[in-house]
Design a protein around this motif. Structure first.
Motif, PDB file in Angstrom:
ATOM      1  N   VAL A 140       0.811  -1.216   0.000  1.00 23.04           N
ATOM      2  CA  VAL A 140       0.000   0.000   0.000  1.00 23.04           C
ATOM      3  C   VAL A 140       0.848   1.272   0.000  1.00 23.04           C
ATOM      4  O   VAL A 140       0.357   2.322  -0.389  1.00 23.04           O
ATOM      5  N   LYS A 141       2.105   1.179   0.433  1.00 25.75           N
ATOM      6  CA  LYS A 141       2.943   2.372   0.483  1.00 25.75           C
ATOM      7  C   LYS A 141       4.417   1.969   0.481  1.00 25.75           C
ATOM      8  O   LYS A 141       4.802   0.976   1.094  1.00 25.75           O
ATOM      9  N   SER A 142       5.233   2.744  -0.236  1.00 28.48           N
ATOM     10  CA  SER A 142       6.671   2.540  -0.256  1.00 28.48           C
ATOM     11  C   SER A 142       7.341   3.869   0.060  1.00 28.48           C
ATOM     12  O   SER A 142       7.005   4.890  -0.550  1.00 28.48           O
ATOM     13  N   VAL A 143       8.269   3.858   1.025  1.00 30.27           N
ATOM     14  CA  VAL A 143       8.992   5.064   1.397  1.00 30.27           C
ATOM     15  C   VAL A 143      10.476   4.794   1.197  1.00 30.27           C
ATOM     16  O   VAL A 143      11.018   3.825   1.741  1.00 30.27           O
ATOM     17  N   THR A 144      11.130   5.636   0.399  1.00 32.04           N
ATOM     18  CA  THR A 144      12.554   5.496   0.161  1.00 32.04           C
ATOM     19  C   THR A 144      13.309   6.400   1.119  1.00 32.04           C
ATOM     20  O   THR A 144      12.965   7.573   1.287  1.00 32.04           O
ATOM     21  N   CYS A 145      14.347   5.847   1.746  1.00 29.64           N
ATOM     22  CA  CYS A 145      15.129   6.556   2.747  1.00 29.64           C
ATOM     23  C   CYS A 145      16.545   6.807   2.202  1.00 29.64           C
ATOM     24  O   CYS A 145      16.944   6.218   1.204  1.00 29.64           O
ATOM     25  N   GLU A 146      17.302   7.644   2.884  1.00 23.24           N
ATOM     26  CA  GLU A 146      18.680   7.937   2.469  1.00 23.24           C
ATOM     27  C   GLU A 146      19.646   6.815   2.807  1.00 23.24           C
ATOM     28  O   GLU A 146      20.658   6.650   2.152  1.00 23.24           O
TER      29      GLU A 146
END
Length: 89
Positions: A81-87
């Motif tokens: 439902v959601k994808s968050v890309t981090c550093e």
């Protein structure tokens, strides 16, 4: 391959999520002996290092991995439902 993360659902004690070096998050129902695997999520591209079930939403599972992404899944609908890309991982 090695399992890097293992979490039990706070709502359904027989449900457990496992993940590791194969970049797959798998949800199992330990009460089922015939076919305990409920769903496999294969959206990660690297080792999965963390799992968490939501403490307030029984349908939400989150995974984090060395691919620098946090992914959120609806376990009932069996979809991302959601994808968050981090550093960083």
């Amino acid at each position: 391959r090695a399992v890097r993360a293992l979490k039990f659902s706070p709502f359904r004690r027989s449900h457990v999520a496992a993940a590791g070096e194969e970049a797959v998050v798998e949800l199992y129902d330990t009460a089922r002996s015939d076919s305990p695997s409920l769903v496999k999520f294969t959206q990660h591209t690297g080792t999965v290092t963390g799992l968490a079930f939501s403490p307030v939403n029984e349908l939400l599972l989150c995974s984090a991995g060395l691919d620098c992404r946090a992914l959120f899944y609806d376990v009932q609908a069996k979809k991302l439902v959601k994808s968050v890309t981090c550093e960083a991982p």
